[in-house]
Scaffold this motif. Structure first.
Motif, PDB file in Angstrom:
ATOM      1  N   LEU A  49       4.293  -9.380  -4.775  1.00 11.32           N
ATOM      2  CA  LEU A  49       4.195  -8.133  -5.534  1.00 11.32           C
ATOM      3  C   LEU A  49       3.943  -8.409  -7.013  1.00 11.32           C
ATOM      4  O   LEU A  49       3.161  -7.701  -7.660  1.00 11.32           O
ATOM      5  N   ALA A  50       4.601  -9.423  -7.563  1.00 14.24           N
ATOM      6  CA  ALA A  50       4.385  -9.740  -8.976  1.00 14.24           C
ATOM      7  C   ALA A  50       2.954 -10.208  -9.212  1.00 14.24           C
ATOM      8  O   ALA A  50       2.303  -9.785 -10.194  1.00 14.24           O
ATOM      9  N   PHE A  51       2.446 -11.058  -8.342  1.00 15.86           N
ATOM     10  CA  PHE A  51       1.078 -11.534  -8.493  1.00 15.86           C
ATOM     11  C   PHE A  51       0.081 -10.395  -8.313  1.00 15.86           C
ATOM     12  O   PHE A  51      -0.914 -10.291  -9.053  1.00 15.86           O
ATOM     13  N   ALA A  52       0.318  -9.531  -7.329  1.00 19.23           N
ATOM     14  CA  ALA A  52      -0.573  -8.398  -7.108  1.00 19.23           C
ATOM     15  C   ALA A  52      -0.575  -7.448  -8.303  1.00 19.23           C
ATOM     16  O   ALA A  52      -1.626  -6.921  -8.694  1.00 19.23           O
ATOM     17  N   LEU A  53       0.587  -7.230  -8.907  1.00 18.78           N
ATOM     18  CA  LEU A  53       0.658  -6.352 -10.071  1.00 18.78           C
ATOM     19  C   LEU A  53      -0.078  -6.963 -11.261  1.00 18.78           C
ATOM     20  O   LEU A  53      -0.772  -6.247 -12.004  1.00 18.78           O
ATOM     21  N   CYS A  54       0.043  -8.259 -11.458  1.00 16.09           N
ATOM     22  CA  CYS A  54      -0.666  -8.913 -12.567  1.00 16.09           C
ATOM     23  C   CYS A  54      -2.173  -8.783 -12.393  1.00 16.09           C
ATOM     24  O   CYS A  54      -2.903  -8.475 -13.357  1.00 16.09           O
ATOM     25  N   GLN A  94      -2.160 -13.577   0.175  1.00 17.21           N
ATOM     26  CA  GLN A  94      -2.589 -12.328   0.799  1.00 17.21           C
ATOM     27  C   GLN A  94      -2.121 -11.124  -0.027  1.00 17.21           C
ATOM     28  O   GLN A  94      -1.472 -10.218   0.481  1.00 17.21           O
ATOM     29  N   PHE A  95      -2.446 -11.115  -1.312  1.00 17.46           N
ATOM     30  CA  PHE A  95      -1.955 -10.090  -2.224  1.00 17.46           C
ATOM     31  C   PHE A  95      -2.877  -8.884  -2.327  1.00 17.46           C
ATOM     32  O   PHE A  95      -2.590  -7.950  -3.073  1.00 17.46           O
ATOM     33  N   GLY A  96      -3.970  -8.884  -1.597  1.00 15.91           N
ATOM     34  CA  GLY A  96      -4.990  -7.857  -1.779  1.00 15.91           C
ATOM     35  C   GLY A  96      -4.515  -6.446  -1.496  1.00 15.91           C
ATOM     36  O   GLY A  96      -4.810  -5.509  -2.254  1.00 15.91           O
ATOM     37  N   SER A  97      -3.770  -6.260  -0.416  1.00 15.01           N
ATOM     38  CA  SER A  97      -3.341  -4.909  -0.043  1.00 15.01           C
ATOM     39  C   SER A  97      -2.427  -4.278  -1.089  1.00 15.01           C
ATOM     40  O   SER A  97      -2.690  -3.158  -1.550  1.00 15.01           O
ATOM     41  N   PRO A  98      -1.328  -4.930  -1.520  1.00 15.90           N
ATOM     42  CA  PRO A  98      -0.522  -4.305  -2.584  1.00 15.90           C
ATOM     43  C   PRO A  98      -1.261  -4.210  -3.906  1.00 15.90           C
ATOM     44  O   PRO A  98      -1.004  -3.298  -4.699  1.00 15.90           O
ATOM     45  N   MET A  99      -2.218  -5.107  -4.164  1.00 18.65           N
ATOM     46  CA  MET A  99      -2.984  -5.037  -5.404  1.00 18.65           C
ATOM     47  C   MET A  99      -3.811  -3.765  -5.470  1.00 18.65           C
ATOM     48  O   MET A  99      -3.868  -3.094  -6.512  1.00 18.65           O
ATOM     49  N   ILE A 100      -4.453  -3.391  -4.354  1.00 22.52           N
ATOM     50  CA  ILE A 100      -5.246  -2.160  -4.319  1.00 22.52           C
ATOM     51  C   ILE A 100      -4.357  -0.948  -4.552  1.00 22.52           C
ATOM     52  O   ILE A 100      -4.719  -0.010  -5.284  1.00 22.52           O
ATOM     53  N   ILE A 101      -3.170  -0.960  -3.964  1.00 28.49           N
ATOM     54  CA  ILE A 101      -2.251   0.171  -4.135  1.00 28.49           C
ATOM     55  C   ILE A 101      -1.733   0.237  -5.567  1.00 28.49           C
ATOM     56  O   ILE A 101      -1.621   1.314  -6.166  1.00 28.49           O
ATOM     57  N   LEU A 160       6.672   4.522 -14.560  1.00 23.30           N
ATOM     58  CA  LEU A 160       5.786   5.448 -13.856  1.00 23.30           C
ATOM     59  C   LEU A 160       5.205   4.840 -12.583  1.00 23.30           C
ATOM     60  O   LEU A 160       4.691   5.569 -11.729  1.00 23.30           O
ATOM     61  N   LEU A 161       5.296   3.531 -12.456  1.00 26.29           N
ATOM     62  CA  LEU A 161       4.753   2.852 -11.287  1.00 26.29           C
ATOM     63  C   LEU A 161       5.816   2.573 -10.224  1.00 26.29           C
ATOM     64  O   LEU A 161       5.507   2.010  -9.175  1.00 26.29           O
ATOM     65  N   THR A 162       7.057   2.948 -10.481  1.00 24.97           N
ATOM     66  CA  THR A 162       8.131   2.632  -9.529  1.00 24.97           C
ATOM     67  C   THR A 162       7.928   3.257  -8.139  1.00 24.97           C
ATOM     68  O   THR A 162       8.314   2.615  -7.148  1.00 24.97           O
ATOM     69  N   PRO A 163       7.339   4.451  -7.982  1.00 23.73           N
ATOM     70  CA  PRO A 163       7.085   4.915  -6.606  1.00 23.73           C
ATOM     71  C   PRO A 163       6.143   3.997  -5.838  1.00 23.73           C
ATOM     72  O   PRO A 163       6.340   3.753  -4.645  1.00 23.73           O
ATOM     73  N   VAL A 164       5.128   3.464  -6.530  1.00 18.83           N
ATOM     74  CA  VAL A 164       4.203   2.540  -5.880  1.00 18.83           C
ATOM     75  C   VAL A 164       4.896   1.205  -5.592  1.00 18.83           C
ATOM     76  O   VAL A 164       4.684   0.595  -4.542  1.00 18.83           O
ATOM     77  N   VAL A 165       5.732   0.753  -6.518  1.00 17.61           N
ATOM     78  CA  VAL A 165       6.493  -0.475  -6.300  1.00 17.61           C
ATOM     79  C   VAL A 165       7.404  -0.316  -5.083  1.00 17.61           C
ATOM     80  O   VAL A 165       7.515  -1.225  -4.245  1.00 17.61           O
ATOM     81  N   PHE A 166       8.047   0.823  -4.983  1.00 16.77           N
ATOM     82  CA  PHE A 166       8.945   1.077  -3.852  1.00 16.77           C
ATOM     83  C   PHE A 166       8.181   1.070  -2.532  1.00 16.77           C
ATOM     84  O   PHE A 166       8.625   0.456  -1.544  1.00 16.77           O
ATOM     85  N   HIS A 212      11.341   6.541 -10.158  1.00 14.72           N
ATOM     86  CA  HIS A 212      11.167   7.723 -10.991  1.00 14.72           C
ATOM     87  C   HIS A 212       9.905   8.461 -10.549  1.00 14.72           C
ATOM     88  O   HIS A 212       8.793   7.947 -10.681  1.00 14.72           O
ATOM     89  N   TYR A 213      10.101   9.691 -10.042  1.00 15.93           N
ATOM     90  CA  TYR A 213       8.974  10.513  -9.648  1.00 15.93           C
ATOM     91  C   TYR A 213       8.612  11.472 -10.776  1.00 15.93           C
ATOM     92  O   TYR A 213       9.252  11.498 -11.823  1.00 15.93           O
TER      93      TYR A 213
END
Length: 323
Positions: free
Chosen positions: A104-109, A195-202, A236-242, A320-321
């Motif tokens: 998740l950290a790599f995908a977010l970066c 295999q970080f592609g899927s969370p990266m797109i989200i 603001l990104l916490t819903p996506v992180v969750f 946070h929504y």
């Protein structure tokens, strides 16, 4: 008089009710007919086998003889007299604990870099997403086994840059990452992070939804990019992180193919890559202990359900929504 009215109203009421059901059936009959194959598959191929596996988890079944009811013996053995079960749990939890946050950290970066509006964004997005499509395949697992072998590409590169010196017999003194229990599991973690592609797109989709005027206002107030990330982007990104956290953790618990291919189905040296799903597979299809394998499968289901419930219960404290 009331009884006569009730008696007189009953036939009419039944007729009215019958006409309502007949009209509803005539209006929706084509839709129900199209759903019949789905209902057959759902109850015959999904719900039926699931319930039957629950029954088998309380039996002794070897595929060749009829199941013999043993009660909770499989579950008692699982928690009290099965050291490989404990080893599989340790390996799986270690894999989940490290692979999911790193991925998740790599995908977010990567998503933050792509969100800057660089040229050729669709091409980069497709290239970065490609490992998620191929990573769980047998071919990639075989390729990964060759890369981290004793004379693989990784060791050749490390020897070339001088980290490991050549040996007179083998040509190199670099460790064999897959046969060393200290490193074997980390090779699978690296494969999972790749295999970080899927969370990266989200993540990228979530970043596009953050209003840019918030960053402009923060810049006018003198906030640095690092402070903007912690005070604007991440909250603001916490819903996506969750969402990514739940999905990727479930996938990590179910990971099977890389461990099966890289360790040749044995669980690696000293059970260092004995994933829970791999242990379940061996119990079912190598030793034909289907009853015990069914108990393992139901425990995995309960474990994932507990984690998901815990995630939703604690999400109100950090997610946070808009409201």
């Amino acid at each position: 008089m009331t009884a006569r009215l009730a008696e007189g109203a009953a036939p009419g009421g039944r007729a009215a009710t019958g006409s309502i059901w007949s009209r509803a059936w005539s209006n929706h009959a084509p839709g129900y007919m199209f759903l019949v194959p789905w209902f057959i598959g759902f109850f015959g191929l999904t719900i039926g086998p699931i319930l039957y596996s629950l029954y088998l988890s309380f039996t002794n079944f070897d595929l060749l003889t009829p199941p013999q009811w043993t009660g909770a013996d499989n579950y008692v053995r699982m928690f009290t007299n099965d050291p490989r079960f404990a080893a599989a749990m340790r390996v799986t939890f270690f894999f989940v604990l490290f692979s999911v946050p790193l991925k998740l950290a790599f995908a977010l970066c990567v998503a933050l870099m792509l969100n800057r509006g660089m040229k050729g964004l669709p091409l980069y997005r497709a290239l970065f997403y490609l490992p998620s499509l191929l990573g769980a395949s047998v071919a990639i697992a075989i390729l990964w086994r060759q890369i981290f072998a004793g004379n693989g590409l990784v060791n050749q590169f490390l020897t070339y840059i001088g980290i490991f010196g050549p040996d007179s017999l083998t040509g190199m003194t670099a460790p064999s990452w897959l046969s060393n229990p200290n490193y074997s599991l980390w090779t699978l973690i690296v494969l999972s992070v790749w295999q970080f592609g899927s969370p990266m797109i989200i993540f990228l989709a979530g970043l596009r939804q953050i209003p840019q005027d918030m960053y402009e206002a923060a810049s006018l107030d003198g906030a640095s990019r690092w402070r903007q990330f912690w005070k604007i982007t991440l909250p603001l990104l916490t819903p996506v992180v969750f969402f990514n956290l739940v999905i990727q953790t479930i996938d990590a618990f179910k990971s099977f193919t890389p461990a099966f291919i890289i360790s040749a189905g044995t669980g690696g040296p000293i059970n260092s890559t004995l994933f829970y799903t791999l242990y379940l597979y061996n119990e079912a299809f190598s030793f034909f202990r289907m009853g015990y394998a069914s108990a393992l499968a139901w425990f995995l289901l309960a474990l994932i359900a507990c984690f998901t419930a815990f995630s939703f219960l604690t999400s109100k404290y950090w997610v946070h929504y808009d409201d």
